[in-house]
Design a protein around this motif. Structure first.
Motif, PDB file in Angstrom:
ATOM      1  N   TYR A  10       1.159  -1.096  -0.132  1.00  0.00           N
ATOM      2  CA  TYR A  10       0.128  -0.299   0.333  1.00  0.00           C
ATOM      3  C   TYR A  10       1.076   1.375   0.082  1.00  0.00           C
ATOM      4  CZ  TYR A  10      -4.528  -2.209   0.920  1.00  0.00           C
ATOM      5  OH  TYR A  10      -5.370  -3.379   0.300  1.00  0.00           O
ATOM      6  N   ASP A  66      -9.320  -6.057   8.034  1.00  0.00           N
ATOM      7  CA  ASP A  66      -7.761  -6.564   7.172  1.00  0.00           C
ATOM      8  C   ASP A  66      -6.536  -6.026   7.426  1.00  0.00           C
ATOM      9  OD1 ASP A  66      -7.020  -5.783   3.135  1.00  0.00           O
ATOM     10  OD2 ASP A  66      -4.846  -5.506   4.603  1.00  0.00           O
ATOM     11  N   GLN A 105     -13.352 -11.377  -1.556  1.00  0.00           N
ATOM     12  CA  GLN A 105     -13.088 -10.678  -3.379  1.00  0.00           C
ATOM     13  C   GLN A 105     -11.278 -10.215  -3.340  1.00  0.00           C
ATOM     14  OE1 GLN A 105     -13.485  -9.062  -6.023  1.00  0.00           O
ATOM     15  NE2 GLN A 105     -12.860  -7.454  -5.659  1.00  0.00           N
ATOM     16  N   THR A 106     -10.509 -11.191  -3.832  1.00  0.00           N
ATOM     17  CA  THR A 106      -9.163 -12.001  -3.976  1.00  0.00           C
ATOM     18  C   THR A 106      -8.566 -10.994  -2.477  1.00  0.00           C
ATOM     19  OG1 THR A 106      -9.123  -9.001  -4.101  1.00  0.00           O
ATOM     20  CG2 THR A 106      -9.169 -10.284  -5.746  1.00  0.00           C
TER      21      THR A 106
END
Ligand SMILES: C[S@@+](CC[C@H](N)C(=O)[O-])C[C@H]1O[C@@H](n2cnc3c(N)ncnc32)[C@H](O)[C@@H]1O
Length: 193
Positions: A10, A66, A105-106
């Motif tokens: 990120y 996350d 999702q991924t």
């Protein structure tokens, strides 16, 4: 591929997986859900576009999670108008709670294949009986070292069958262009064990 690995991706802007919007097949699925009070988890949610969409649509019981602090900081900004969305900076494998529905999702493809059984067990642990795991998985193996790590329908059926039933794995009709023909829409119901 621990917290630092993902946080550095990120920090460096190396986020090739990021669509900048909710994934169209998941958006379609979300929009047809009638019960907005389902307790829903989005693990490994990154920038959380699906969460934003769901919050805008009035879903009342969302948790996004996350492991990367930088992704979570951005999520907090993006979702600040929706204080009811629970935002956690946490390792999925250490998370404890129960959900009616978990959206994939991924996240699966981001984990080393050696962790797949652990992923399936943890998903089952986090779902209520008859809870659903719904999302997108890649439909092929990739030549280059991942992530993303691919897989096949046969492998997924074998992997999930100890804990899940009523499997639906079908080619997506409306994947984004680079993933067209290469994505499965999947839906599993947790077994009553
Ligand atoms: C490929 S990215 C996908 C992000 C998002 N789902 C998307 O489609 O844009 C994988 C995400 O999983 C997160 N992640 C990896 N391992 C994790 C773990 N053990 N617990 C929680 N999140 C994790 C990473 O930080 C990253 O945001």
């Amino acid at each position: 591929m621990n917290k630092d690995y993902w946080n550095e991706r990120y920090a460096a802007g190396q986020t090739g997986w990021d669509l900048g919007k909710a994934s169209p097949p998941l958006e379609d699925y979300i929009k047809q859900l009638g019960n907005k009070d389902l307790k829903i988890l989005l693990p490994g949610c990154g920038n959380g576009y699906e969460a934003l969409l769901m919050a805008e649509l009035g879903f009342t019981n969302l948790t996004v999670l996350d492991i990367a602090p930088l992704a979570v900081e951005k999520l907090q900004d993006r979702l600040q108008s929706y204080p009811s969305v629970r935002i956690l900076c946490e390792d999925f494998f250490e998370h404890v709670d129960n959900y009616d529905l978990i959206l994939e999702q991924t996240f699966f493809c981001a984990l080393p294949p050696s962790m797949r059984e652990q992923y399936v067990q943890k998903m089952a642990e986090l779902l209520v009986p008859q809870g659903k795991l719904v999302g997108l998985l890649f439909a092929t193996e990739f030549d280059k070292a991942g992530p993303p790590f691919g897989g096949t329908t046969e492998e997924y059926l074998q992997l999930f069958s100890p804990y899940f039933t009523d499997a639906i794995l079908e080619p997506c009709r409306n994947s984004i262009r680079p993933r067209q023909g290469n994505e499965l829409f999947v839906k599993w119901v947790k077994k009553d064990l």
